[in-house]
Design a protein around this motif. Structure first.
Motif, PDB file in Angstrom:
ATOM      1  N   ASN A 354      74.499   9.133  12.551  1.00 43.24           N
ATOM      2  CA  ASN A 354      73.124   9.643  12.542  1.00 43.24           C
ATOM      3  C   ASN A 354      73.149  11.151  12.733  1.00 43.24           C
ATOM      4  OD1 ASN A 354      72.605   6.674  13.737  1.00 43.24           O
ATOM      5  ND2 ASN A 354      70.747   7.426  12.726  1.00 43.24           N
ATOM      6  N   CYS A 355      72.502  11.875  11.821  1.00 37.63           N
ATOM      7  CA  CYS A 355      72.414  13.331  11.886  1.00 37.63           C
ATOM      8  C   CYS A 355      70.948  13.729  11.921  1.00 37.63           C
ATOM      9  CB  CYS A 355      73.112  13.973  10.686  1.00 37.63           C
ATOM     10  SG  CYS A 355      73.011  15.777  10.649  1.00 37.63           S
ATOM     11  N   ALA A 356      70.588  14.641  12.830  1.00 36.38           N
ATOM     12  CA  ALA A 356      69.192  15.054  13.013  1.00 36.38           C
ATOM     13  C   ALA A 356      68.741  15.988  11.894  1.00 36.38           C
ATOM     14  CB  ALA A 356      69.007  15.708  14.372  1.00 36.38           C
ATOM     15  N   MET A 357      68.914  15.502  10.684  1.00 36.65           N
ATOM     16  CA  MET A 357      68.467  16.198   9.480  1.00 36.65           C
ATOM     17  C   MET A 357      67.814  15.164   8.564  1.00 36.65           C
ATOM     18  SD  MET A 357      68.161  19.113   8.084  1.00 36.65           S
ATOM     19  CE  MET A 357      67.929  19.899   6.474  1.00 36.65           C
ATOM     20  N   ASN A 358      67.230  14.146   9.199  1.00 36.91           N
ATOM     21  CA  ASN A 358      66.551  13.055   8.479  1.00 36.91           C
ATOM     22  C   ASN A 358      67.488  12.221   7.626  1.00 36.91           C
ATOM     23  OD1 ASN A 358      64.003  13.692   9.528  1.00 36.91           O
ATOM     24  ND2 ASN A 358      63.622  15.192   7.920  1.00 36.91           N
ATOM     25  N   ILE A 359      68.751  12.068   8.075  1.00 34.64           N
ATOM     26  CA  ILE A 359      69.692  11.277   7.278  1.00 34.64           C
ATOM     27  C   ILE A 359      70.558  10.380   8.163  1.00 34.64           C
ATOM     28  CG2 ILE A 359      69.881  12.793   5.268  1.00 34.64           C
ATOM     29  CD1 ILE A 359      72.411  13.968   6.488  1.00 34.64           C
ATOM     30  N   LEU A 360      70.884   9.234   7.603  1.00 34.23           N
ATOM     31  CA  LEU A 360      71.889   8.325   8.142  1.00 34.23           C
ATOM     32  C   LEU A 360      73.042   8.345   7.144  1.00 34.23           C
ATOM     33  CD1 LEU A 360      72.774   6.017  10.120  1.00 34.23           C
ATOM     34  CD2 LEU A 360      71.589   4.434   8.578  1.00 34.23           C
ATOM     35  N   PRO A 379      67.762   7.831   3.886  1.00 36.08           N
ATOM     36  CA  PRO A 379      66.713   8.648   4.504  1.00 36.08           C
ATOM     37  C   PRO A 379      66.033   7.935   5.675  1.00 36.08           C
ATOM     38  CG  PRO A 379      65.879   7.624   2.501  1.00 36.08           C
ATOM     39  CD  PRO A 379      67.322   7.221   2.606  1.00 36.08           C
ATOM     40  N   ILE A 380      65.948   8.619   6.806  1.00 35.70           N
ATOM     41  CA  ILE A 380      65.159   8.169   7.947  1.00 35.70           C
ATOM     42  C   ILE A 380      64.480   9.395   8.544  1.00 35.70           C
ATOM     43  CG2 ILE A 380      66.644   6.190   8.507  1.00 35.70           C
ATOM     44  CD1 ILE A 380      67.830   7.885  10.772  1.00 35.70           C
ATOM     45  N   LYS A 381      63.499   9.188   9.410  1.00 44.60           N
ATOM     46  CA  LYS A 381      62.849  10.295  10.106  1.00 44.60           C
ATOM     47  C   LYS A 381      63.643  10.598  11.371  1.00 44.60           C
ATOM     48  CE  LYS A 381      59.390  10.676   7.247  1.00 44.60           C
ATOM     49  NZ  LYS A 381      59.223  11.882   6.399  1.00 44.60           N
ATOM     50  N   HIS A 382      64.275  11.768  11.389  1.00 42.48           N
ATOM     51  CA  HIS A 382      65.146  12.098  12.519  1.00 42.48           C
ATOM     52  C   HIS A 382      65.330  13.618  12.580  1.00 42.48           C
ATOM     53  CE1 HIS A 382      69.375  11.673  14.549  1.00 42.48           C
ATOM     54  NE2 HIS A 382      68.468  12.200  15.357  1.00 42.48           N
ATOM     55  N   ARG A 383      64.668  14.229  13.563  1.00 44.73           N
ATOM     56  CA  ARG A 383      64.779  15.671  13.756  1.00 44.73           C
ATOM     57  C   ARG A 383      65.070  16.066  15.204  1.00 44.73           C
ATOM     58  NH1 ARG A 383      65.392  19.594   9.682  1.00 44.73           N
ATOM     59  NH2 ARG A 383      64.208  18.958   7.843  1.00 44.73           N
ATOM     60  N   GLN A 384      64.388  15.407  16.155  1.00 43.31           N
ATOM     61  CA  GLN A 384      64.448  15.841  17.543  1.00 43.31           C
ATOM     62  C   GLN A 384      65.135  14.840  18.473  1.00 43.31           C
ATOM     63  OE1 GLN A 384      63.385  18.881  18.371  1.00 43.31           O
ATOM     64  NE2 GLN A 384      62.626  19.296  16.308  1.00 43.31           N
ATOM     65  N   SER A 385      64.904  13.572  18.291  1.00 41.31           N
ATOM     66  CA  SER A 385      65.370  12.549  19.239  1.00 41.31           C
ATOM     67  C   SER A 385      66.832  12.183  19.005  1.00 41.31           C
ATOM     68  CB  SER A 385      64.502  11.292  19.109  1.00 41.31           C
ATOM     69  OG  SER A 385      63.138  11.590  19.267  1.00 41.31           O
ATOM     70  N   ASN A 386      67.434  11.532  20.014  1.00 43.88           N
ATOM     71  CA  ASN A 386      68.800  11.029  19.893  1.00 43.88           C
ATOM     72  C   ASN A 386      68.762   9.615  19.304  1.00 43.88           C
ATOM     73  OD1 ASN A 386      69.800  13.376  20.924  1.00 43.88           O
ATOM     74  ND2 ASN A 386      70.356  12.549  22.915  1.00 43.88           N
ATOM     75  N   ILE A 387      68.605   9.555  17.995  1.00 44.99           N
ATOM     76  CA  ILE A 387      68.499   8.273  17.283  1.00 44.99           C
ATOM     77  C   ILE A 387      69.892   7.673  17.095  1.00 44.99           C
ATOM     78  CG2 ILE A 387      67.721   7.157  15.165  1.00 44.99           C
ATOM     79  CD1 ILE A 387      65.434   8.271  16.811  1.00 44.99           C
ATOM     80  N   LYS A 388      69.978   6.328  17.243  1.00 42.36           N
ATOM     81  CA  LYS A 388      71.247   5.636  17.073  1.00 42.36           C
ATOM     82  C   LYS A 388      71.120   4.514  16.044  1.00 42.36           C
ATOM     83  CE  LYS A 388      72.585   6.616  21.845  1.00 42.36           C
ATOM     84  NZ  LYS A 388      72.938   6.048  23.174  1.00 42.36           N
ATOM     85  N   SER A 389      72.252   4.062  15.568  1.00 47.91           N
ATOM     86  CA  SER A 389      72.296   3.011  14.539  1.00 47.91           C
ATOM     87  C   SER A 389      73.467   2.088  14.810  1.00 47.91           C
ATOM     88  CB  SER A 389      72.431   3.645  13.146  1.00 47.91           C
ATOM     89  OG  SER A 389      73.626   4.417  13.089  1.00 47.91           O
ATOM     90  N   GLU A 420      72.649   0.769  -5.093  1.00 45.17           N
ATOM     91  CA  GLU A 420      72.506   2.132  -5.569  1.00 45.17           C
ATOM     92  C   GLU A 420      71.050   2.589  -5.554  1.00 45.17           C
ATOM     93  OE1 GLU A 420      74.911   4.166  -6.109  1.00 45.17           O
ATOM     94  OE2 GLU A 420      76.428   2.620  -5.739  1.00 45.17           O
ATOM     95  N   GLN A 421      70.130   1.661  -5.766  1.00 41.39           N
ATOM     96  CA  GLN A 421      68.710   1.995  -5.784  1.00 41.39           C
ATOM     97  C   GLN A 421      67.957   1.132  -4.779  1.00 41.39           C
ATOM     98  OE1 GLN A 421      67.390   1.496  -9.826  1.00 41.39           O
ATOM     99  NE2 GLN A 421      68.409   3.349 -10.544  1.00 41.39           N
ATOM    100  N   LYS A 422      66.965   1.729  -4.138  1.00 41.95           N
ATOM    101  CA  LYS A 422      66.127   1.059  -3.145  1.00 41.95           C
ATOM    102  C   LYS A 422      66.972   0.300  -2.127  1.00 41.95           C
ATOM    103  CE  LYS A 422      62.183   0.575  -6.274  1.00 41.95           C
ATOM    104  NZ  LYS A 422      61.207  -0.368  -6.897  1.00 41.95           N
ATOM    105  N   PRO A 423      67.815   1.020  -1.372  1.00 44.17           N
ATOM    106  CA  PRO A 423      68.708   0.344  -0.419  1.00 44.17           C
ATOM    107  C   PRO A 423      67.998  -0.225   0.799  1.00 44.17           C
ATOM    108  CG  PRO A 423      68.881   2.720  -0.192  1.00 44.17           C
ATOM    109  CD  PRO A 423      68.012   2.483  -1.386  1.00 44.17           C
ATOM    110  N   CYS A 424      66.769   0.228   1.100  1.00 45.40           N
ATOM    111  CA  CYS A 424      66.051  -0.292   2.258  1.00 45.40           C
ATOM    112  C   CYS A 424      65.535  -1.695   1.951  1.00 45.40           C
ATOM    113  CB  CYS A 424      64.895   0.629   2.635  1.00 45.40           C
ATOM    114  SG  CYS A 424      63.981   0.070   4.094  1.00 45.40           S
ATOM    115  N   ILE A 425      66.038  -2.694   2.673  1.00 45.68           N
ATOM    116  CA  ILE A 425      65.675  -4.081   2.379  1.00 45.68           C
ATOM    117  C   ILE A 425      64.710  -4.657   3.411  1.00 45.68           C
ATOM    118  CG2 ILE A 425      67.829  -4.524   1.157  1.00 45.68           C
ATOM    119  CD1 ILE A 425      68.778  -5.999   3.685  1.00 45.68           C
ATOM    120  N   ASN A 426      64.500  -3.949   4.519  1.00 47.55           N
ATOM    121  CA  ASN A 426      63.549  -4.427   5.517  1.00 47.55           C
ATOM    122  C   ASN A 426      63.163  -3.267   6.424  1.00 47.55           C
ATOM    123  OD1 ASN A 426      61.882  -6.117   6.953  1.00 47.55           O
ATOM    124  ND2 ASN A 426      63.512  -7.288   7.938  1.00 47.55           N
TER     125      ASN A 426
END
Length: 465
Positions: A354-360, A379-389, A420-426
């Motif tokens: 997880n990188c605080a540049m809106n990316i996993l 793509p995820i929303k991640h700028r300030q918090s310590n997000i984990k995965s 390759e496309q639309k990787p978000c499944i839930n």
């Protein structure tokens, strides 16, 4: 050596006959069998001292007698199946043969070709997963329970090893709660108090007897879960905040921490002191650290956007810096998770970041020194918090390979890394604050997520009608 892959292939073919009324027992058997075979291949035998074909033939006969599966008694079919899988993976003929040297094993473990390796031969995987789609596998929707015992953000949640019921939660209120999720109703079985400031990281020992925590009060503490008592306090030598912690997987008497002074330190639990040579230097504050499955490589992610890889001496606890990888300069690396195989169809060892540049980010591990090669971004929303995965624990047995991450938009995201496309499944919506961490129990029946308001939600898999 290559022999363990042939043995595991044979085991997988008979797996449906083991505990036919309990799928979770079958998956657990294969997971443990695979782990033991890999460890024996790496740590005990460096060469094949027996004829693999004779061994497989004898094992096939014994399994056939035990389970009555005469159709699978022909060992040649097992070998042809294994060879087909490996030829699809474009490995060399010498890798397929029973006798290989250490260099060949390293080549297989750290393959040089990037990308996933699709195949239509994952029958055992699909059978253990119920022959369902990836979306059906990860259709978590209903809430099993909601915990609200913490008065501040819950920064880390971890399920006990091979335990689908016990969950530990660490909070900025300075406490750790250990929860029992099954049977219903879920309860808090103990609360561990002692840290003077918020807790930044958490880890279970392999035996599940102890919990390790790191804190902004400049200490790491070892807790006895049964008694609820702190049995060891390790103070940072220079009183810097301890931001992350992890047990050494091959030796739980050792653990590593990362602090706000860019230092990685390896402690001996018995003495409570930093071991000789057990110091490493990162670029910035060390928010995340992770070992590979054998405990020979340690990665440290910092707030300057770098991952530093260290080689680890398992016997002496010494760290030697090997490589530095730039993810995104000046953007924090808040979480690192490693996985030896991402699935039976994509066998490259991987790192989830997880990188605080809106990316996993999903990286392929390229060599023994912890080198990384970017495979995919999500793509995820991640700028300030310590997000984990985290990786999904049963991904090796699915027709797909998924990862899960928290996000600052209050959602939990599931991504199929092979799409390759639309990787978000839930996407799970239920939190009212940024989701900081996520965790699966070992059989994927429950998913836990925690947020910046102190809420922990336990999600259950959607049942088919």
């Amino acid at each position: 050596m290559a022999a363990w892959q042939h043995v595991l292939s044979l085991d997988a073919r008979y797996n449906a006959y083991r505990s036919p009324n309990n799928v979770s027992h079958r998956t657990l058997y294969i997971r443990r069998r695979s782990q033991m075979l890999r460890q024996r291949s790496e740590l005990v035998n460096q060469t094949d001292d027996f004829d693999v074909r004779d061994y497989l033939r004898l094992r096939s006969i014994l399994l056939s007698q035990r389970y009555g599966a005469q159709a699978f008694s022909d060992v040649s079919s097992v070998r042809s199946r294994t060879i087909s899988l490996r030829s699809v993976s474009k490995n060399t003929d010498s890798d397929i043969e029973g006798r290989t040297d250490v260099r060949a094993w390293k080549t297989r473990h750290y393959p040089q070709k990037a990308g996933v390796v699709p195949t239509l031969l994952a029958d055992a995987s699909r059978a253990m997963a119920g022959d369902t789609s990836v979306e059906e596998n990860y259709a978590f929707a209903g809430m099993h329970h909601i915990f609200d015992q913490h008065k501040a953000a819950v920064t880390s949640i971890v399920f006990a090893h091979d335990d689908k019921s016990r969950l530990a939660c660490a909070s900025l209120d300075g406490s750790i709660s250990v929860c029992q999720l099954i049977p219903a109703p879920a309860t808090v079985i103990c609360v561990l108090n002692g840290h003077e400031k918020g807790i930044s990281g958490l880890a279970w020992s392999m035996s599940n007897d102890h919990v390790l925590s790191s804190s902004y009060d400049a200490t790491a503490r070892l807790w006895d879960v049964a008694s609820g008592k702190c049995i060891r306090i390790m103070e940072d030598p220079l009183k810097y905040s301890v931001l992350s912690c992890v047990f050494q997987p091959a030796n739980n008497n050792l653990f590593a921490t990362g602090n706000s002074n860019s230092m990685i330190q390896v402690y001996n639990i018995s003495t409570g002191k930093v071991v000789k040579g057990g110091l490493g230097k990162a670029v910035g504050k060390v928010f995340s650290i992770e070992f590979d499955s054998f405990g020979r490589v340690l990665w440290a992610g910092d707030n300057q956007g770098f991952i530093t890889a260290f080689q680890f001496d398992i016997v002496h606890g010494k760290l030697t810096r090997a490589k530095r990888i730039t993810v995104m300069e000046h953007h924090s690396i808040t979480s690192i998770s490693s996985r030896t195989w991402i699935s039976r169809e994509a066998r490259d060892p991987c790192l989830l970041v997880n990188c605080a540049m809106n990316i996993l980010c999903l990286y392929r591990i390229t060599d023994e020194q912890g080198g990384l090669e970017l495979r995919k971004n999500f793509p995820i929303k991640h700028r300030q918090s310590n997000i984990k995965s985290c990786f999904c624990p049963l991904m090796s047995f699915r027709q797909g390979a998924c990862v899960v991450s928290g996000s600052e938009d209050c959602c939990v995201y599931f991504f199929d890394v092979q799409r390759e496309q639309k990787p978000c499944i839930n996407k799970l919506q239920g939190h009212a604050a940024p989701v900081l961490d996520v965790a699966f129990n070992y059989d994927e029946s429950l998913l836990a997520s925690c947020d910046a308001s102190g809420i922990v939600i336990i999600w259950k898999r959607e049942q088919k009608s």
